[in-house]
Design a protein around this motif. Structure first.
Motif, short mmCIF file in Angstrom:
data_model
loop_
_atom_site.label_atom_id
_atom_site.label_comp_id
_atom_site.label_asym_id
_atom_site.label_seq_id
_atom_site.Cartn_x
_atom_site.Cartn_y
_atom_site.Cartn_z
N CYS A 64 17.69 69.67 -47.50
CA CYS A 64 16.93 68.43 -47.31
C CYS A 64 15.50 68.79 -46.89
O CYS A 64 15.28 69.78 -46.19
CB CYS A 64 17.55 67.54 -46.24
SG CYS A 64 19.22 66.95 -46.65
N ASP A 66 11.98 66.80 -45.39
CA ASP A 66 11.31 65.59 -44.91
C ASP A 66 9.82 65.86 -44.70
O ASP A 66 9.42 66.94 -44.28
CB ASP A 66 11.92 65.12 -43.59
CG ASP A 66 13.37 64.70 -43.74
OD1 ASP A 66 13.76 64.33 -44.87
OD2 ASP A 66 14.11 64.74 -42.74
N ILE A 93 8.90 58.89 -41.89
CA ILE A 93 9.49 60.07 -42.52
C ILE A 93 9.82 59.77 -43.96
O ILE A 93 10.48 58.76 -44.26
CB ILE A 93 10.75 60.53 -41.77
CG1 ILE A 93 10.41 60.89 -40.33
CG2 ILE A 93 11.38 61.72 -42.48
CD1 ILE A 93 9.43 62.04 -40.18
N TYR A 94 9.36 60.63 -44.84
CA TYR A 94 9.67 60.51 -46.26
C TYR A 94 10.57 61.68 -46.66
O TYR A 94 10.22 62.84 -46.43
CB TYR A 94 8.39 60.54 -47.10
CG TYR A 94 8.63 60.73 -48.58
CD1 TYR A 94 9.25 59.74 -49.33
CD2 TYR A 94 8.24 61.91 -49.22
CE1 TYR A 94 9.48 59.91 -50.69
CE2 TYR A 94 8.45 62.08 -50.58
CZ TYR A 94 9.07 61.08 -51.30
OH TYR A 94 9.29 61.26 -52.65
N ARG A 95 11.73 61.39 -47.20
CA ARG A 95 12.67 62.44 -47.60
C ARG A 95 12.41 62.81 -49.07
O ARG A 95 12.74 62.06 -49.98
CB ARG A 95 14.10 61.99 -47.39
CG ARG A 95 15.15 62.97 -47.90
CD ARG A 95 16.41 62.97 -47.06
NE ARG A 95 16.20 63.59 -45.75
CZ ARG A 95 17.19 63.87 -44.91
NH1 ARG A 95 18.44 63.60 -45.23
NH2 ARG A 95 16.93 64.41 -43.74
N ASN A 98 17.11 65.43 -50.87
CA ASN A 98 18.24 64.91 -50.12
C ASN A 98 19.54 65.58 -50.55
O ASN A 98 20.06 65.32 -51.63
CB ASN A 98 18.35 63.39 -50.32
CG ASN A 98 19.43 62.79 -49.46
OD1 ASN A 98 19.69 63.25 -48.35
ND2 ASN A 98 20.08 61.75 -49.97
N ASP A 99 20.03 66.53 -49.73
CA ASP A 99 21.34 67.13 -49.92
C ASP A 99 21.48 67.81 -51.29
O ASP A 99 22.37 67.49 -52.08
CB ASP A 99 22.43 66.06 -49.76
CG ASP A 99 23.81 66.68 -49.54
OD1 ASP A 99 23.86 67.84 -49.10
OD2 ASP A 99 24.80 66.00 -49.83
N THR A 134 13.92 71.19 -44.10
CA THR A 134 14.17 70.52 -42.82
C THR A 134 15.59 70.78 -42.35
O THR A 134 15.84 70.98 -41.16
CB THR A 134 13.93 69.01 -42.97
OG1 THR A 134 12.61 68.79 -43.48
CG2 THR A 134 14.07 68.30 -41.64
N GLY A 278 14.39 62.92 -55.27
CA GLY A 278 14.98 63.74 -54.23
C GLY A 278 16.48 63.93 -54.32
O GLY A 278 17.05 64.69 -53.54
#
Length: 317
Positions: A64, A66, A93-95, A98-99, A134, A278
């Protein structure tokens, strides 16, 4: 008496001929058996071992990423102070990723597709070590990674020749290496007679050609990242640059290739990874992933919830 002698001689001759025929046939039978034995040996199918499983050289485990960004604009210093006193943050916070999880094995050529802002460049920076995720892990020997991305490290106020040395130093070339390969770089970029000009006077195509020639002057690294490097110059130069990249790929490097051209991914990659906003949407055989990507209409929720049929692609929500 003479007649008996002739008859006896004929009988002896017949016996000799019979024995000769017998030995000749026996010899031929032996040769045939030896030949048949040799043929049978050639036909023996020895048990095959398990196919070689090459080691994993890049492994992403639930990566991830961020970033902070401004979420509340303010029109004056007074408004900023008031928000600060009230404890109202102007950052969110902008991701970007993601995973994300995947594996790339030694010698594989893997394409990454996705629309603008999907997170492709962020992922490449994490693989190369320029960014730390992150959360999650990116397992890779960063000393073996070389990223080729065009247009970075150029100073528009310097000449083409000066930028060769500047950009080469940023990539990691020694001055002696650039000295040795300088003429080859200029010839490949097709910029003979322009190296004394400031780069600000170059066309965008000339800058791209020079950047590509510098980036590919050295030997390919064990892990090679190509970030949109095949979209440079005109059609003829693109053909030449593609040939150069193919030479690097066939040199045994593990390659990650980012391109907006699904044709480029299909033609050069065995596997592909599709990232969108993402999220890891799909990974698997390059042609199938590109087919999915080309059908994408911009509706991420619909795409992530869609059934992928019986295709052998790993899809991740």
């Amino acid at each position: 008496m003479k007649i008996l002698a002739v008859i006896l001689a004929l009988m002896i001759l017949a016996e000799v001929v019979t024995l000769l025929v017998y030995f000749i046939k026996k010899k031929r039978t032996r040769k045939k058996r030896r030949r048949q034995t040799a043929i049978n040996l050639l036909k023996i199918e020895y048990p095959k071992g398990e196919p070689e499983v090459k080691p994993v050289v890049i492994k992403a485990e639930q990566v991830c990423m961020d970033f902070s960004r401004a979420v509340n604009e303010y029109s004056s210093v007074k408004e900023l102070v008031i928000r600060a006193v009230k404890g109202q943050s102007n950052k969110g916070i902008y991701r970007a990723l993601n995973d994300i999880s995947f594996e790339i094995r030694k010698g594989e050529v893997v394409g990454i597709v996705g629309t603008n802002g999907a997170g492709k460049s962020t992922l490449l920076k994490i693989v190369s070590g320029a960014l730390r995720p992150t959360s999650g892990k990116m397992l890779v020997n960063k000393q073996k990674v070389q990223i080729l991305t065009l247009g970075t490290g150029f100073d528009m106020e310097l000449t083409g020749r000066e930028n060769v040395y500047l950009n080469g130093a940023i990539i990691g070339y020694e001055k002696s290496f650039i000295d040795e390969h300088y003429e080859q770089i200029v010839e490949f970029a097709e910029l003979e007679g322009f190296m004394g000009e400031k780069v600000k006077n170059y066309s965008s195509g000339m800058v791209s050609r020079l950047g590509f020639a510098i980036a590919t002057a050295g030997d390919a690294a064990e892990i090679l990242i190509l970030d949109e490097v095949l979209s440079v110059g005109d059609r003829l130069f693109q053909k030449k640059s593609l040939q150069r990249v193919k030479e690097m790929i066939h040199g045994g490097s593990t390659v990650i290739m980012v391109s907006h051209s699904t044709k480029t991914i299909r033609d050069n990659c065995s596997k592909a990874i599709w990232i969108e906003k993402g999220h890891l949407i799909a990974q698997g055989e390059a042609r199938q992933v590109c087919d999915l990507y080309e059908k994408y209409d911009g509706n991420l929720e619909k795409q992530m919830g869609a059934q992928m049929g019986e295709m052998e692609i790993e899809c991740v929500e």
